[in-house]
Design an enzyme around this catalytic site. Structure first.
Site, PDB file in Angstrom:
ATOM      1  N   GLU A 162       0.820  -1.217   0.000  1.00  0.00           N
ATOM      2  CA  GLU A 162       0.000   0.000   0.000  1.00  0.00           C
ATOM      3  C   GLU A 162       0.852   1.266   0.000  1.00  0.00           C
ATOM      4  OE1 GLU A 162      -3.190  -0.024   2.845  1.00  0.00           O
ATOM      5  OE2 GLU A 162      -3.997  -1.908   2.079  1.00  0.00           O
ATOM      6  N   GLU A 353      -4.394  -9.012   0.684  1.00  0.00           N
ATOM      7  CA  GLU A 353      -5.034  -8.786   1.991  1.00  0.00           C
ATOM      8  C   GLU A 353      -6.542  -8.687   1.818  1.00  0.00           C
ATOM      9  OE1 GLU A 353      -3.793  -5.402   4.357  1.00  0.00           O
ATOM     10  OE2 GLU A 353      -1.678  -5.829   3.942  1.00  0.00           O
TER      11      GLU A 353
HETATM   12  C1  BGC Z   1      -2.579  -2.712   5.755  1.00  0.00           C
HETATM   13  C2  BGC Z   1      -2.453  -3.453   7.061  1.00  0.00           C
HETATM   14  C3  BGC Z   1      -3.593  -3.023   7.974  1.00  0.00           C
HETATM   15  C4  BGC Z   1      -4.888  -3.458   7.328  1.00  0.00           C
HETATM   16  C5  BGC Z   1      -6.112  -3.062   8.134  1.00  0.00           C
HETATM   17  C6  BGC Z   1      -3.984  -2.582   5.242  1.00  0.00           C
HETATM   18  O1  BGC Z   1      -4.237  -1.259   4.963  1.00  0.00           O
HETATM   19  O2  BGC Z   1      -1.708  -3.217   4.786  1.00  0.00           O
HETATM   20  O3  BGC Z   1      -1.203  -3.183   7.610  1.00  0.00           O
HETATM   21  O4  BGC Z   1      -3.485  -3.538   9.243  1.00  0.00           O
HETATM   22  O5  BGC Z   1      -5.026  -2.926   6.058  1.00  0.00           O
HETATM   23  O6  BGC Z   1      -6.165  -1.682   8.289  1.00  0.00           O
END
Ligand code: BGC
Length: 447
Positions: A162, A353
């Site tokens: 990100e 993610e």
């Molecule tokens: C990030 C993580 C974060 C997750 C939840 C993403 O933006 O890569 O580090 O914990 O989302 O906010």
């Protein structure tokens, strides 16, 4: 047959969020270690100990195995490996990652490494960080150390997690470390140095990795969803999703991805900023946009258009399901993001993610009954299964493998499949963890 038989089912975490051990074994401080002490974080919490993964790595990998994970996406702490960001290598810090990789492989879990997930070395920040013209060489120096040490065993590499948040949250709106508010010309220059850093790292990996590697970035996928089935709605959502948002360009998709995957600035940025845009030589452009192997993307929810009358954005309505962090539950994002990214960038997609925060606790029966996490993930994975029939999707990493430090939100937010009691460091696999195990075993056929 939505998911290929070699689909990579995994979960993710990031160094600063889980490791703790903030100054053990010669680790240097990063910008979070330093600025978390100055009242920026909810309850003034720091990740000095966090989930103590640095000391409990073997126990954690055993839990990952129990979850049936086929892959674990982790990030490397730059300042653990190079305490000053450049110069002396901290062999003990490097060994931690080497041991982690060995442990994963011994347990049949594929290691996926992110080179930079926001924990920038403080020593380099003091030299101007990404504003410094040498910053891409610093990143290259760090990359060399970890590629030389780990690429005999790690095949999957992501350069930046990100980058929108690194630059946008860290240096534009100042809600993430190092909590700065920089001018637009500064941000453009810092972004350019991050692109150079990405390009130099990719070149080094291609030329020096000890086996064939698969490289990507992992931006977040922030898109608008089509409002109906018409072609017109599709085109509007698609085109709006790739607008670079004027001075808010650090948060856009197209700024990062068009430069890296298409080899040019987004056209609307050229119109907006003209000569202000940092220039790259032909050689730099070739390096920055050298072909990558997949499109890694983090998916949480889709964007809404602001309402004209100050009411809800279009992705909200009264009583809309939302997570503990107040993020809307929008499973359709998991269909449209891969579709849009494949259309524009033409590469297989990996979901690097996806997950949600809830305020879980251990129930009287000693278990964590996080039915919301199961339902959320079920809905999103159904959409992934739908899009996987149309677009090559190679993997899904749930965020997160275990509860951890949620940046400026501290520890109130729990994203894990594994619950962490921060008082005792006891781990408990949540109901969602067992549910996800079943999904992996069935290769998603049971969704
Ligand atoms: C990030 C993580 C974060 C997750 C939840 C993403 O933006 O890569 O580090 O914990 O989302 O906010």
């Amino acid at each position: 047959m939505a998911f290929s038989k070699d689909f990579i089912w995994g979960a993710a975490a990031a160094s600063y969020q889980v490791e703790g051990a903030w100054n053990d074994d010669g680790k240097g401080p990063n910008v979070w270690d330093v600025s978390a002490k100055y009242g920026h974080i909810r309850h003034n919490e720091t990740a000095e100990v966090s989930a103590d993964h640095y000391h409990r790595m073997k126990e954690d990998v055993a839990l990952m195995k129990e979850l049936g994970l086929k892959a674990y996406r982790f990030s490397i702490s730059w300042a653990r490996v190079l305490p000053n960001g450049i110069g002396e290598v901290n062999e003990k810090g490097l060994k931690f990652y080497s041991d982690l990789v060995d442990e994963l492989i011994a347990n049949g879990i594929e290691p996926l490494a992110t080179i930079f997930h926001w924990d920038y070395p403080y020593a380099l920040d003091c030299l101007g960080g990404w504003k410094n013209k040498d910053s891409s060489d610093w990143f290259l120096e760090y990359t060399k150390v970890i590629i030389d040490a780990l690429s005999d065993r790690v095949k999957y590499w992501m350069t930046f997690n990100e980058p929108q948040c690194s630059l946008g949250c860290g240096y534009m709106v100042g809600v993430f470390a190092p909590f700065q508010k920089c001018s637009t010309p500064e941000l453009l220059e810092m972004g350019a140095n991050m692109f150079r850093a990405h390009g130099k790292a990719v070149k080094y990996i291609r030329e020096n990795a000890k086996q064939k590697c698969y490289i990507s970035m992992a931006p977040y996928g922030s898109i608008y969803c089509p409002e109906d089935d018409s072609e017109e709605a599709f085109n509007k959502a698609y085109n709006d999703s790739f607008k670079s948002e004027g001075e808010r360009f650090p948060f856009s998709m197209s700024y990062w991805s068009d430069v890296v995957y298409l080899g040019h600035y987004p056209e609307d940025m050229v119109e907006e900023f003209g000569d202000q845009l940092p220039q790259f030589t032909d050689e730099e452009w070739a390096m920055i946009s050298a072909p990558l192997d997949f499109y890694g993307v983090n998916i949480y929810y889709y964007k809404g258009y602001p309402s004209a009358d100050g009411g809800y954005d279009t992705n909200w309505y009264q009583g809309r399901p939302h997570t503990a962090l107040n993020w809307p539950v929008t499973p359709e994002a998991m269909y449209w993001v891969p579709k849009f990214m494949y259309k524009r960038y033409g590469l297989p997609v990996m979901i690097t993610e996806n997950g949600l925060s809830e305020h879980d606790w251990v129930c009287l029966d000693g278990k964590v009954h996080d039915s919301y996490r199961i339902d959320f993930t079920h809905r999103y994975l159904r959409e992934l299964s739908r899009v996987a029939d149309e677009v090559p999707v190679i993997g899904y990493m749930h965020w997160s493998v275990m509860d951890n430090y949620e940046w400026a939100e501290g520890f109130d937010e729990r994203f894990g499949l594994i619950y962490v009691d921060y008082q005792t460091q006891e781990r408990t696999i949540k109901d969602s963890g067992y549910w996800y195990k079943g999904v992996i075993e069935a290769n998603g056929e049971n969704l």
